[in-house]
Design a protein around this motif. Sequence first.
Motif, PDB file in Angstrom:
ATOM      1  N   VAL A   1      -2.535   5.742   1.994  1.00  0.00           N
ATOM      2  CA  VAL A   1      -1.402   4.845   1.755  1.00  0.00           C
ATOM      3  C   VAL A   1      -0.612   4.557   3.033  1.00  0.00           C
ATOM      4  O   VAL A   1      -0.155   3.433   3.255  1.00  0.00           O
ATOM      5  N   VAL A   2      -0.463   5.579   3.895  1.00  0.00           N
ATOM      6  CA  VAL A   2       0.385   5.433   5.084  1.00  0.00           C
ATOM      7  C   VAL A   2      -0.443   5.349   6.371  1.00  0.00           C
ATOM      8  O   VAL A   2      -0.294   4.413   7.163  1.00  0.00           O
ATOM      9  N   MET A   3      -1.315   6.342   6.580  1.00  0.00           N
ATOM     10  CA  MET A   3      -1.986   6.471   7.872  1.00  0.00           C
ATOM     11  C   MET A   3      -2.973   5.343   8.162  1.00  0.00           C
ATOM     12  O   MET A   3      -2.884   4.672   9.203  1.00  0.00           O
ATOM     13  N   ARG A   4      -3.931   5.108   7.269  1.00  0.00           N
ATOM     14  CA  ARG A   4      -4.989   4.124   7.546  1.00  0.00           C
ATOM     15  C   ARG A   4      -4.453   2.705   7.776  1.00  0.00           C
ATOM     16  O   ARG A   4      -4.830   2.054   8.763  1.00  0.00           O
ATOM     17  N   PRO A   5      -3.570   2.191   6.902  1.00  0.00           N
ATOM     18  CA  PRO A   5      -3.056   0.833   7.122  1.00  0.00           C
ATOM     19  C   PRO A   5      -2.293   0.696   8.446  1.00  0.00           C
ATOM     20  O   PRO A   5      -2.383  -0.332   9.123  1.00  0.00           O
ATOM     21  N   THR A   6      -1.560   1.742   8.805  1.00  0.00           N
ATOM     22  CA  THR A   6      -0.794   1.697  10.055  1.00  0.00           C
ATOM     23  C   THR A   6      -1.723   1.665  11.262  1.00  0.00           C
ATOM     24  O   THR A   6      -1.524   0.875  12.196  1.00  0.00           O
ATOM     25  N   LEU A   7      -2.735   2.513  11.245  1.00  0.00           N
ATOM     26  CA  LEU A   7      -3.677   2.539  12.372  1.00  0.00           C
ATOM     27  C   LEU A   7      -4.423   1.221  12.493  1.00  0.00           C
ATOM     28  O   LEU A   7      -4.710   0.748  13.600  1.00  0.00           O
ATOM     29  N   GLN A   8      -4.736   0.603  11.351  1.00  0.00           N
ATOM     30  CA  GLN A   8      -5.429  -0.681  11.376  1.00  0.00           C
ATOM     31  C   GLN A   8      -4.576  -1.743  12.063  1.00  0.00           C
ATOM     32  O   GLN A   8      -5.077  -2.528  12.878  1.00  0.00           O
ATOM     33  N   LYS A   9      -3.295  -1.776  11.757  1.00  0.00           N
ATOM     34  CA  LYS A   9      -2.391  -2.746  12.391  1.00  0.00           C
ATOM     35  C   LYS A   9      -2.307  -2.513  13.895  1.00  0.00           C
ATOM     36  O   LYS A   9      -2.272  -3.461  14.691  1.00  0.00           O
ATOM     37  N   ILE A  10      -2.266  -1.251  14.277  1.00  0.00           N
ATOM     38  CA  ILE A  10      -2.178  -0.929  15.708  1.00  0.00           C
ATOM     39  C   ILE A  10      -3.463  -1.344  16.427  1.00  0.00           C
ATOM     40  O   ILE A  10      -3.423  -1.882  17.544  1.00  0.00           O
ATOM     41  N   LYS A  11      -4.604  -1.112  15.795  1.00  0.00           N
ATOM     42  CA  LYS A  11      -5.873  -1.545  16.375  1.00  0.00           C
ATOM     43  C   LYS A  11      -5.891  -3.063  16.572  1.00  0.00           C
ATOM     44  O   LYS A  11      -6.369  -3.570  17.592  1.00  0.00           O
ATOM     45  N   GLU A  12      -5.363  -3.781  15.606  1.00  0.00           N
ATOM     46  CA  GLU A  12      -5.355  -5.245  15.684  1.00  0.00           C
ATOM     47  C   GLU A  12      -4.485  -5.757  16.830  1.00  0.00           C
ATOM     48  O   GLU A  12      -4.667  -6.886  17.298  1.00  0.00           O
ATOM     49  N   SER A  13      -3.560  -4.914  17.296  1.00  0.00           N
ATOM     50  CA  SER A  13      -2.715  -5.307  18.422  1.00  0.00           C
ATOM     51  C   SER A  13      -3.438  -5.154  19.758  1.00  0.00           C
ATOM     52  O   SER A  13      -2.924  -5.570  20.798  1.00  0.00           O
ATOM     53  N   GLY A  14      -4.626  -4.538  19.713  1.00  0.00           N
ATOM     54  CA  GLY A  14      -5.424  -4.408  20.929  1.00  0.00           C
ATOM     55  C   GLY A  14      -5.513  -3.011  21.505  1.00  0.00           C
ATOM     56  O   GLY A  14      -6.261  -2.769  22.454  1.00  0.00           O
ATOM     57  N   LYS A  15      -4.785  -2.069  20.946  1.00  0.00           N
ATOM     58  CA  LYS A  15      -4.843  -0.697  21.454  1.00  0.00           C
ATOM     59  C   LYS A  15      -6.103   0.000  20.935  1.00  0.00           C
ATOM     60  O   LYS A  15      -6.535  -0.223  19.795  1.00  0.00           O
ATOM     61  N   LEU A  16      -6.679   0.855  21.772  1.00  0.00           N
ATOM     62  CA  LEU A  16      -7.880   1.602  21.399  1.00  0.00           C
ATOM     63  C   LEU A  16      -7.464   2.875  20.673  1.00  0.00           C
ATOM     64  O   LEU A  16      -7.427   3.968  21.234  1.00  0.00           O
ATOM     65  N   VAL A  17      -7.128   2.723  19.412  1.00  0.00           N
ATOM     66  CA  VAL A  17      -6.666   3.828  18.569  1.00  0.00           C
ATOM     67  C   VAL A  17      -7.668   4.038  17.453  1.00  0.00           C
ATOM     68  O   VAL A  17      -8.084   3.081  16.784  1.00  0.00           O
ATOM     69  N   PHE A  18      -8.057   5.296  17.220  1.00  0.00           N
ATOM     70  CA  PHE A  18      -9.126   5.597  16.266  1.00  0.00           C
ATOM     71  C   PHE A  18      -8.682   6.704  15.307  1.00  0.00           C
ATOM     72  O   PHE A  18      -7.918   7.578  15.659  1.00  0.00           O
ATOM     73  N   GLY A  19      -9.198   6.638  14.073  1.00  0.00           N
ATOM     74  CA  GLY A  19      -8.875   7.650  13.084  1.00  0.00           C
ATOM     75  C   GLY A  19      -8.465   7.010  11.764  1.00  0.00           C
ATOM     76  O   GLY A  19      -8.596   5.798  11.580  1.00  0.00           O
ATOM     77  N   PRO A  20      -7.955   7.819  10.820  1.00  0.00           N
ATOM     78  CA  PRO A  20      -7.702   9.255  11.001  1.00  0.00           C
ATOM     79  C   PRO A  20      -8.982  10.092  10.914  1.00  0.00           C
ATOM     80  O   PRO A  20      -9.907   9.757  10.173  1.00  0.00           O
ATOM     81  N   TYR A  21      -8.982  11.168  11.708  1.00  0.00           N
ATOM     82  CA  TYR A  21     -10.101  12.105  11.710  1.00  0.00           C
ATOM     83  C   TYR A  21      -9.718  13.370  10.950  1.00  0.00           C
ATOM     84  O   TYR A  21      -8.569  13.823  11.020  1.00  0.00           O
ATOM     85  N   ALA A  22     -10.676  13.931  10.242  1.00  0.00           N
ATOM     86  CA  ALA A  22     -10.449  15.220   9.578  1.00  0.00           C
ATOM     87  C   ALA A  22     -10.220  16.282  10.652  1.00  0.00           C
ATOM     88  O   ALA A  22     -11.050  16.465  11.544  1.00  0.00           O
ATOM     89  N   ALA A  23      -9.095  16.973  10.565  1.00  0.00           N
ATOM     90  CA  ALA A  23      -8.701  17.879  11.640  1.00  0.00           C
ATOM     91  C   ALA A  23      -9.572  19.125  11.733  1.00  0.00           C
ATOM     92  O   ALA A  23      -9.725  19.693  12.818  1.00  0.00           O
ATOM     93  N   ASP A  24     -10.155  19.562  10.615  1.00  0.00           N
ATOM     94  CA  ASP A  24     -10.847  20.853  10.622  1.00  0.00           C
ATOM     95  C   ASP A  24     -12.104  20.862  11.494  1.00  0.00           C
ATOM     96  O   ASP A  24     -12.481  21.898  12.046  1.00  0.00           O
ATOM     97  N   SER A  25     -12.745  19.714  11.663  1.00  0.00           N
ATOM     98  CA  SER A  25     -13.987  19.675  12.447  1.00  0.00           C
ATOM     99  C   SER A  25     -13.850  18.925  13.769  1.00  0.00           C
ATOM    100  O   SER A  25     -14.774  18.904  14.572  1.00  0.00           O
ATOM    101  N   PHE A  26     -12.708  18.332  14.007  1.00  0.00           N
ATOM    102  CA  PHE A  26     -12.559  17.428  15.150  1.00  0.00           C
ATOM    103  C   PHE A  26     -12.750  18.144  16.484  1.00  0.00           C
ATOM    104  O   PHE A  26     -13.455  17.659  17.372  1.00  0.00           O
TER     105      PHE A  26
END
Length: 359
Positions: free
Chosen positions: A226-251
């Motif tokens: 609800v919060v993380m994925r939509p926000t990261l998608q918007k940031i990616k669309e602005s041109g920044k190389l931002v990736f995720g969210p990644y599961a923390a336990d195996s990262f």
Amino acid sequence: MKREEKIIVGISIGDLNGIGSEIVLKIFEDNRMLDFFTPVIFASTKTMSFVKNHFKLNINLNGINNVKEIIHGKVNIVNCWKENVHINFGKQDVKIGEYAIKSLEAATQSLKEGTIDVLVTAPINKSNIQSETFKFPGHTDYLAKELEGDSLMFMVTNTLRVGLLTDHVPVKDVSSHISSELITKKIETVYNSLKKDFRINKPRIAVLGINPHNGDNGVIGNEDDVVMRPTLQKIKESGKLVFGPYAADSFFGSDNYKNFDAIIASYHDQGLIPFKTLSFGQGVNFTAGLNKVRTSPDHGTAYEIAGKGEADTSSFKEAIFTAVSIFNNRNEFIELNKNPLAISKRKRFDERKYESKKK
């Protein structure tokens, strides 16, 4: 580097019953450190002389009453108090906490005034510093109030950088603190810091999820969807190389962190446990996003070994050199943005000599 061009490194002394004063003075037994910067320790000559004698350190101290009196090539001590201080290594003491705050406040004021260039803070005890006039969980929160900018706890080494969405927040409150606005602001802070403080032109940033397995499609919480994925998608669309969210336990165990210039964790232990596991003793706590440079070692007061002469200076030394490097990078970034052909007025930090002094 000419003497008048040396960077002035202010040092707040931290909890005097911990290992802070030991590691601060120990590194200056090697007087080659003074070739690169001028140290200014905010404490008192009496107190530092006691520490010097206790650990039998071969070091000359230059006591002064004002930062303007510093002598380059010397270990300068600004007298923030005159009375004798009873140091009882390894013991938590509210009175000692008061001296830690006196040192921090004086050093911060000097940083704001520009009489020191950077601030490196020795460890404090978050419990014994609390008072009616000082109600902050740590250095980061205090400096965020005193200095301009949006602060972010950024744990760094030469090869690993971990920032936090939330830092000193109880685990039960983490998800309620994380919003689209917070995520956007923290990523912007990390992105800008990577560019100007670490001179990385096109930063790649990974963001860790909030819940285990990123919530498993809502089975273990819906904040990631609800919060993380939509926000990261918007940031990616602005041109920044931002990736995720990644599961923390195996990262980190999968070495995926090596593919990024920085990782942003959702909360304190999610980021700091792997960071300290991978780099303990070499890591630096850098407060990114502020208009001034502040760093500290990646450990605490270590009461259990305080006074025994066993403290390792590695992380504190890294904190100083990191502060100097970031200060130089910022100045060069500013100069190059004014004029791409300009050469920084302050000489570029000699990386080869820097590496030799770290060893």
